[in-house]
Scaffold this active site. Structure first.
Site, mmCIF file in Angstrom:
data_model
loop_
_atom_site.group_PDB
_atom_site.id
_atom_site.type_symbol
_atom_site.label_atom_id
_atom_site.label_comp_id
_atom_site.label_asym_id
_atom_site.label_seq_id
_atom_site.Cartn_x
_atom_site.Cartn_y
_atom_site.Cartn_z
ATOM 1 N N CYS A 195 -4.692 -1.015 -1.861
ATOM 2 C CA CYS A 195 -5.711 -1.905 -1.610
ATOM 3 C C CYS A 195 -6.849 -1.663 -2.723
ATOM 4 C CB CYS A 195 -6.150 -2.262 -0.069
ATOM 5 S SG CYS A 195 -7.712 -3.084 0.089
ATOM 6 N N CYS A 216 -10.040 -0.729 -0.538
ATOM 7 C CA CYS A 216 -9.963 0.884 0.029
ATOM 8 C C CYS A 216 -10.143 1.695 -0.910
ATOM 9 C CB CYS A 216 -8.454 0.805 0.509
ATOM 10 S SG CYS A 216 -8.223 -0.248 2.212
#
Length: 467
Positions: free
Chosen positions: A387, A390
């Site tokens: 991600c 992230c």
């Protein structure tokens, strides 16, 4: 061929514009819907206040108004960011064949005093020359790591005098540098990789600088590093850092020389009689800190002179970490800071790797959930290593963990994608990645972090409000 290219470009632009208009309509519909629903709920609330028997209903109605407004506001923000991304994708297509001067002029015209040129003391001085040629006011900042070559410091002074400007220098935190050097010595990066030193001396100061801007201008070129920069656009929503408004998507990154070959940059510098760093005459091409940079040999790529003791496929210090795609990371076997991966999960390179971040297994977080009388509070990020949001918060989260080291507050991570996702959605309030939870002492239920701002100060404020 030219007409075909124009047709494709027009198709892409029309498609992006249509998407933008549709999403703008969605935002408008959301706002209209919440106003209608809020008005209805407030009327019910007013009636219930006047009738003592319905006081509980009034409280519920007021709460529903607040909850609905929060949900709609979050959805509207998400849609606005999608519109912004689409707009800059459209701009990147429009400027794909534009000259660096045109791109620089567009960037300065759009952002004025809220954009700045990142200058390293190398051939990216071309950016300053292009900015001068536009005739527009411009700002320049640079990261003084404390480990630069003497020639680079003298060059900074020469550039300031030549262009009659003041470079805005950003310095690392003295306490952090002191702790790193006292603990690990002056040259620990030769043994355990450059990412920790770069994080302290470069990434964190850059993060502070960018928090005061809405956009920045870099000297990245596609030919600088085929492994990490081959696909950079001339303008993009920054995938790694946050700007003045905070949150993902709040900073725009301009790369005016993205499509320019290095030899053409040097032709431009010579033609315009631009002063250059004297290290270039000694065989240096890409110039960074003195201990981590050396001249390159004939036939070597320019990035071979940077962190030469590490993997050559991912020569990034963390300033442009968003360049490295997940596929490239896996092929190179490196983490987001350019160091060899020491840990992977199910074949995917992991993130948030720090001795100060506890890695929780499924039984571990289940046990944490069961505890109703915790002795220490916990902060846990539910993440997926692929991600990009992230990845963007990795530096902030590791820095936060370091700040809390030994304080009694535990900082942890739990990988919540794949087979763990249904459990995380049902038991851990996972909505999207990343989700951040705070487990207070002596409380059974974790509290979900509500904001998209994931910088250190915002996370600290969240924790301080709850502990």
């Amino acid at each position: 061929m030219a007409s075909a290219t124009a047709a494709i470009s027009g198709s892409i632009s029309s498609h992006s514009l249509l998407d933008r208009d549709l999403k703008s309509a969605q935002i408008g519909n959301l706002a209209t819907g919440v106003k209608f629903r809020e008005s209805s709920l407030r009327k019910r609330w007013a009636v219930n206040v006047m009738e003592p028997g319905k006081r509980n209903d009034s409280v519920a109605a007021a709460s529903a108004v607040a909850d609905l407004a929060a949900v709609v506001e979050e959805k509207a923000r998400a849609l606005e960011k999608e519109v912004e991304v689409a707009d800059y994708e459209k701009t990147a297509v429009e400027l794909q064949n534009a000259s660096p001067l045109e791109i620089m002029d567009r960037a300065l015209a759009e952002f004025g005093n809220e954009i700045a040129i990142a200058f390293s003391g190398a051939e990216d001085v071309a950016l300053i020359e292009y900015a001068r040629l536009t005739g527009r006011p411009f700002r320049v900042f640079s990261l003084d790591t404390g480990r630069l070559n003497p020639e680079t410091y003298r060059y900074f002074d020469e550039v300031e005098r030549h262009y009659n400007i003041h470079i805005e220098y950003m310095f690392p935190d003295a306490v952090e540098v002191q702790a790193l050097v006292r603990t690990k010595g002056l040259f620990s990066f030769y043994e355990d990789g450059h990412q920790e030193c770069c994080r302290v001396r470069k990434v964190r100061p850059l993060r502070r600088a960018l928090k005061g801007l809405r956009a920045w201008i870099t000297g990245q070129r596609k030919d600088q590093s085929p492994g990490t920069r081959a696909h950079i656009p001339v303008v993009q929503v920054d995938p790694s850092f946050e700007g003045l408004d905070g949150g993902a998507g709040s900073l725009i990154k301009w790369n005016p020389v993205a499509n320019v070959d290095g030899k053409d940059v040097w032709n431009f510098l010579r033609t315009m009689e631009v002063p250059v760093n004297s290290l270039h005459t000694q065989g240096y091409v890409s110039i960074g800190c003195e201990p981590c940079t050396r001249p390159v040999l004939p036939g070597q790529h320019e990035r071979e002179g940077r962190w030469w003791w590490e993997d050559a496929k991912a020569k990034e210090c963390g300033l442009h970490k968003g360049n490295i795609s997940e596929d490239e990371l896996q092929k190179a076997g490196v983490n987001g800071n350019g160091a060899a991966s020491m840990n992977s999960v199910n074949g995917t390179t992991d993130i948030f790797k720090s001795q100060d971040v506890v890695s929780l297994s499924r039984p571990g977080i289940e046990n944490l959930l069961k505890l109703e009388n915790r002795q220490d509070p916990w902060l846990v990020v539910l993440y997926a290593p692929w991600c990009r949001f992230c990845q963007a918060m990795e530096g902030s989260y590791v820095e936060l963990a370091e700040k809390f080291s030994g304080s009694g507050i535990k900082v942890a991570k739990f990988r919540a994608d794949g087979d763990q996702k249904p459990f995380a959605q049902q038991e851990l309030q996972l909505g999207s990645f990343p989700t951040i939870l705070f487990f207070p002492r002596r409380a059974s239920r974790p509290i979900k972090y509500p904001s998209e701002k994931r910088d250190v100060d915002s996370l600290l404020a969240f924790i301080d409000a709850l502990r």
